[in-house]
Design an enzyme around this catalytic site. Structure first.
Site, mmCIF file in Angstrom:
data_model
loop_
_atom_site.group_PDB
_atom_site.id
_atom_site.type_symbol
_atom_site.label_atom_id
_atom_site.label_comp_id
_atom_site.label_asym_id
_atom_site.label_seq_id
_atom_site.Cartn_x
_atom_site.Cartn_y
_atom_site.Cartn_z
ATOM 1 N N ARG A 216 -1.641 29.162 -50.421
ATOM 2 C CA ARG A 216 -1.238 30.477 -49.848
ATOM 3 C C ARG A 216 0.646 30.478 -48.413
ATOM 4 O O ARG A 216 0.961 31.635 -48.647
ATOM 5 C CB ARG A 216 -2.437 30.832 -48.848
ATOM 6 C CG ARG A 216 -3.605 32.249 -49.847
ATOM 7 C CD ARG A 216 -4.285 32.042 -49.100
ATOM 8 N NE ARG A 216 -5.110 31.313 -48.465
ATOM 9 C CZ ARG A 216 -6.448 31.350 -47.239
ATOM 10 N NH1 ARG A 216 -6.299 32.295 -46.839
ATOM 11 N NH2 ARG A 216 -7.047 30.131 -47.420
ATOM 12 N N TYR B 28 -7.632 18.806 -37.148
ATOM 13 C CA TYR B 28 -6.945 19.592 -38.572
ATOM 14 C C TYR B 28 -5.616 19.487 -38.570
ATOM 15 O O TYR B 28 -4.869 19.977 -37.285
ATOM 16 C CB TYR B 28 -7.922 21.347 -39.080
ATOM 17 C CG TYR B 28 -8.891 21.553 -39.794
ATOM 18 C CD1 TYR B 28 -9.831 20.451 -39.442
ATOM 19 C CD2 TYR B 28 -9.542 22.727 -40.153
ATOM 20 C CE1 TYR B 28 -11.240 20.936 -39.851
ATOM 21 C CE2 TYR B 28 -10.651 22.231 -40.467
ATOM 22 C CZ TYR B 28 -11.664 22.059 -40.388
ATOM 23 O OH TYR B 28 -12.310 21.741 -41.155
ATOM 24 N N ASN C 35 -2.439 29.462 -42.605
ATOM 25 C CA ASN C 35 -2.690 29.454 -44.423
ATOM 26 C C ASN C 35 -1.830 29.972 -44.617
ATOM 27 O O ASN C 35 -1.543 29.791 -45.856
ATOM 28 C CB ASN C 35 -4.335 29.775 -43.917
ATOM 29 C CG ASN C 35 -5.368 29.382 -43.678
ATOM 30 O OD1 ASN C 35 -5.613 28.155 -44.124
ATOM 31 N ND2 ASN C 35 -6.547 30.051 -42.942
ATOM 32 N N TYR D 55 41.649 23.269 -31.235
ATOM 33 C CA TYR D 55 40.410 22.157 -31.714
ATOM 34 C C TYR D 55 41.073 20.811 -30.639
ATOM 35 O O TYR D 55 42.109 20.060 -30.975
ATOM 36 C CB TYR D 55 40.557 21.379 -33.147
ATOM 37 C CG TYR D 55 40.137 20.569 -34.072
ATOM 38 C CD1 TYR D 55 37.939 20.591 -33.803
ATOM 39 C CD2 TYR D 55 40.335 19.804 -34.272
ATOM 40 C CE1 TYR D 55 38.187 19.857 -34.284
ATOM 41 C CE2 TYR D 55 39.765 18.233 -35.033
ATOM 42 C CZ TYR D 55 38.716 18.442 -34.648
ATOM 43 O OH TYR D 55 37.777 16.968 -35.087
ATOM 44 N N ASN E 118 45.854 20.957 -18.601
ATOM 45 C CA ASN E 118 46.027 22.454 -19.631
ATOM 46 C C ASN E 118 46.515 22.271 -20.636
ATOM 47 O O ASN E 118 47.443 21.412 -21.320
ATOM 48 C CB ASN E 118 46.765 23.998 -18.601
ATOM 49 C CG ASN E 118 46.589 24.423 -19.275
ATOM 50 O OD1 ASN E 118 46.303 25.061 -18.068
ATOM 51 N ND2 ASN E 118 47.206 25.207 -20.294
ATOM 52 N N ALA F 49 46.812 27.201 -25.641
ATOM 53 C CA ALA F 49 46.013 28.242 -27.112
ATOM 54 C C ALA F 49 46.905 27.361 -28.105
ATOM 55 O O ALA F 49 48.128 27.217 -28.035
ATOM 56 C CB ALA F 49 46.492 29.650 -26.509
ATOM 57 N N TYR G 32 42.742 13.377 -37.682
ATOM 58 C CA TYR G 32 42.235 12.743 -39.487
ATOM 59 C C TYR G 32 43.504 12.642 -40.616
ATOM 60 O O TYR G 32 44.376 13.890 -40.731
ATOM 61 C CB TYR G 32 40.986 13.954 -40.076
ATOM 62 C CG TYR G 32 40.096 13.326 -41.092
ATOM 63 C CD1 TYR G 32 39.503 12.028 -41.390
ATOM 64 C CD2 TYR G 32 40.558 14.739 -41.839
ATOM 65 C CE1 TYR G 32 39.216 11.414 -42.638
ATOM 66 C CE2 TYR G 32 39.577 14.000 -43.461
ATOM 67 C CZ TYR G 32 38.884 12.755 -43.563
ATOM 68 O OH TYR G 32 38.299 11.795 -44.754
ATOM 69 N N ALA H 63 56.104 23.614 -25.485
ATOM 70 C CA ALA H 63 55.243 25.076 -26.839
ATOM 71 C C ALA H 63 55.531 24.257 -28.322
ATOM 72 O O ALA H 63 56.855 24.293 -28.541
ATOM 73 C CB ALA H 63 55.187 26.324 -26.545
HETATM 74 C C1 UD1 Z 1 -13.433 25.171 -42.597
HETATM 75 C C2 UD1 Z 1 -15.123 24.187 -42.377
HETATM 76 C C3 UD1 Z 1 -15.644 25.514 -41.463
HETATM 77 C C4 UD1 Z 1 -14.971 26.338 -40.652
HETATM 78 C C5 UD1 Z 1 -13.307 26.681 -41.417
HETATM 79 C C6 UD1 Z 1 -12.451 26.182 -39.963
HETATM 80 C C7 UD1 Z 1 -15.921 23.062 -44.059
HETATM 81 C C8 UD1 Z 1 -16.759 22.944 -45.049
HETATM 82 N N1 UD1 Z 1 -15.443 24.136 -44.037
HETATM 83 O O1 UD1 Z 1 -13.493 26.004 -43.817
HETATM 84 O O2 UD1 Z 1 -17.273 25.840 -40.622
HETATM 85 O O3 UD1 Z 1 -14.832 27.513 -40.221
HETATM 86 O O4 UD1 Z 1 -13.086 24.887 -41.690
HETATM 87 O O5 UD1 Z 1 -11.547 26.784 -40.541
HETATM 88 O O6 UD1 Z 1 -15.825 22.211 -42.867
HETATM 89 N N2 UD1 Z 1 -8.925 19.070 -46.216
HETATM 90 C C9 UD1 Z 1 -9.029 18.574 -46.491
HETATM 91 N N3 UD1 Z 1 -10.024 17.770 -48.284
HETATM 92 C C10 UD1 Z 1 -10.589 18.563 -48.249
HETATM 93 C C11 UD1 Z 1 -10.510 19.837 -47.598
HETATM 94 C C12 UD1 Z 1 -10.855 20.520 -46.785
HETATM 95 O O7 UD1 Z 1 -8.147 17.316 -46.050
HETATM 96 O O8 UD1 Z 1 -11.335 17.834 -49.075
HETATM 97 C C13 UD1 Z 1 -8.770 19.471 -45.143
HETATM 98 C C14 UD1 Z 1 -7.919 20.720 -45.852
HETATM 99 O O9 UD1 Z 1 -6.673 20.894 -45.142
HETATM 100 C C15 UD1 Z 1 -7.782 21.881 -43.734
HETATM 101 C C16 UD1 Z 1 -9.182 21.795 -43.472
HETATM 102 O O10 UD1 Z 1 -9.559 20.173 -44.271
HETATM 103 O O11 UD1 Z 1 -6.550 21.406 -42.716
HETATM 104 C C17 UD1 Z 1 -10.101 22.831 -43.067
HETATM 105 O O12 UD1 Z 1 -10.338 22.822 -44.914
HETATM 106 P P1 UD1 Z 1 -10.070 24.755 -45.067
HETATM 107 O O13 UD1 Z 1 -9.978 24.633 -46.425
HETATM 108 O O14 UD1 Z 1 -9.644 25.638 -44.985
HETATM 109 O O15 UD1 Z 1 -11.934 24.808 -44.868
HETATM 110 P P2 UD1 Z 1 -12.499 25.434 -44.927
HETATM 111 O O16 UD1 Z 1 -13.461 25.645 -46.190
HETATM 112 O O17 UD1 Z 1 -11.536 26.981 -44.095
HETATM 113 CA CA CA Z 2 -9.429 27.179 -44.060
#
Ligand code: UD1
Ligand code: CA
Length: 459
Positions: A16, A101, A226, A365, A376, A379, A386, A422
């Protein structure tokens, strides 16, 4: 040996954002979101940070090159439980795991530490928040006596569970040994066909592991990004925090909403900052400094009592006390102003030492130059540093006077107390106290007739 393993999830695509840059590298306050998380976590003791990468893994690793983090590649994004599993081979069973995260940039160290302390007691630490609109989030299910017993994802929730407003932030901490036991038991038998990390909550509850939910100080601490709208909203909140900190420290801001800080700023007392100022990188501002509107100051030091007038750009500049800069000045890297030096409008400086009380006030410059005290510079003066291949230096001694519209062809020295007439082009050294003039003698011609206008008929 680590007692804390920090696992930062950063494998998601962030579709997104509509960007070729991985989401976690988008910035808040000029710093990648993932870096915010790493920096806040780095304050915790005896820790090893693991970053789980996936989409744009190479770009993420490049962005973090040289930092003391380990990478775990999650080739396919099969869910948060699967993501954490990728880091587990590097985690020892006697440590504590903190899951963060990479797209939740503003979680505070204090909150992380609270969660870690819970897991260090053998319990499960969970960061939850109450949201007016819990749509999309995992819901925190509690028993009649208020104990957390499960997390149910939005897509898997029944109507009763959907009405719960306490949601999972995703941030949690748990003893590693328990996690090692639970992760292999995760299944993808759910609405999204993913391995949900959140399923370990029910396992913990079943096993009688005490689950302690804590709440962040503000919603923004757990706000994920997101899309660019959420990024901008969080950026504004972050900037407001920065502005408030400066005001508390003794800075008057004409409008707290019209200052942006993208880096680390330290300030003295009685500083005044007008609207639309951007401070980037490492900026140090002394007492009683005035910064007028529309200035950009990057990686610079501004001495006490200095005055930066409107529309000036300073990069890697060092100003001693009581300097005057601008309006419309451009100080490039290596510009150093001594006490009471003045650099005025439409002046560009680069690798330039400007001595105490010296003035370079208009349309000039100064590059690769050393200017003594009390000089001083008229202007329109240009240091011709260079020749198309090499850069050379101009040295101007104390008390010299450079007449307007002069070119100083480097390498060249103008001695102390010397005067340049000048309009001169100086390509040979001028000794102390000499006058150098290179312009042609003025000729005044009598009976000069201006050309008359031609008759258009005659062609
Ligand atoms: C997750 C939680 C949810 C919580 C929400 C908060 C789970 C199953 N759900 O949901 O309870 O309310 O976060 O935002 O954990 N990511 C990976 N690898 C993956 C999947 C995700 O690295 O396979 C990372 C994403 O990049 C992101 C984070 O984990 O930074 C969360 O992933 P996202 O898909 O946003 O989780 P949600 O399904 O929204
Ligand atoms: Ca999320």
């Amino acid at each position: 040996m680590n007692t804390l393993d920090i696992v930062i999830l950063a494998a998601g695509q962030g579709s997104r954002m509509k960007s070729s840059l991985p989401k976690v590298l988008h910035t808040i306050g000029g710093k990648p979101m993932l870096q915010h998380v790493i920096d806040a976590a780095a304050e915790l003791n005896n820790s090893q940070t693991h970053v789980v990468t996936g989409h744009g893994a190479e770009q993420v690793e490049t962005a973090l090159a040289g930092q003391p983090v380990k990478f775990a590649l999650q080739a396919e994004q099969l869910g948060t439980g699967h993501a954490v599993a990728q880091a587990m081979p590097e985690v020892s069973s006697d440590s504590v795991v903190l899951v963060l995260y990479g797209d939740v940039p503003l979680t505070r160290t204090e909150t992380m530490a609270e969660l870690v302390a819970i897991a260090e007691r053998g319990q499960f630490g969970l960061l939850t928040v109450n949201l007016e609109d819990p749509t999309g989030y995992g819901r925190i299910v509690r028993s009649d006596v208020g104990d957390v017993v499960a997390i149910v994802e939005h897509k898997d929730a029944n109507p009763e569970q959907l009405a719960i407003t306490e949601v999972n932030t995703g941030i949690l901490s748990v003893p590693a040994a328990l996690l090692q036991e639970w992760i292999p038991q995760l299944s993808s038998n759910n609405a999204q066909g993913e391995y949900y990390l959140t399923d370990i909550i029910a396992m913990a509850a079943e096993q009688g592991v005490s689950i302690k939910a804590i709440q962040p100080a503000t919603e923004q601490e757990v706000q994920g990004v997101n899309n660019r709208l959420q990024q901008a909203e969080l950026e504004r909140w972050y900037q407001r925090q920065q502005a408030e900190r400066l005001m508390v420290e003794g800075v008057s801001l004409a409008d707290p909403a019209r200052l942006d800080i993208r880096g680390e700023v330290s300030v003295g007392h009685d500083v005044q900052i007008d609207v639309n100022v951007i401070l980037e990188g490492q900026v140090t501002i002394g007492d009683n400094v005035i910064i007028e509107s529309n200035c950009i100051i990057r990686d610079s030091v501004i001495g006490s009592g200095s005055h930066i007038k409107a529309n000036s750009l300073l990069e890697e500049a060092q100003l001693a006390e009581q300097c005057d800069v601008g309006p419309y000045a451009r100080l490039r890297p290596g510009s150093q102003l001594a006490v009471k030096a003045k650099v005025g409008n439409f002046v560009e400086t680069k690798k330039a030492l400007i001595g105490e009380g010296s003035k370079v006030n208009h349309l000039t410059y100064i590059g690769d130059a050393e200017i003594g005290t009390g000089v001083n510079v008229g202007a329109g003066t240009i240091t011709c540093n260079y020749d198309g291949v090499n850069k050379s230096k101009t040295v101007i001694g104390d008390g010299a006077f450079i007449g307007s519209n002069s070119s100083l062809v480097a390498p060249v020295n103008v001695g102390a107390g010397a005067t340049v007439g000048a309009g001169s082009t100086i390509s040979k050294d001028v000794a102390d106290d000499q006058l150098a003039v290179t312009r042609a003698k003025q000729a005044n011609i009598n009976n000069w007739q201006r050309p008359t206008k031609k008759d258009p008929q005659k062609g």
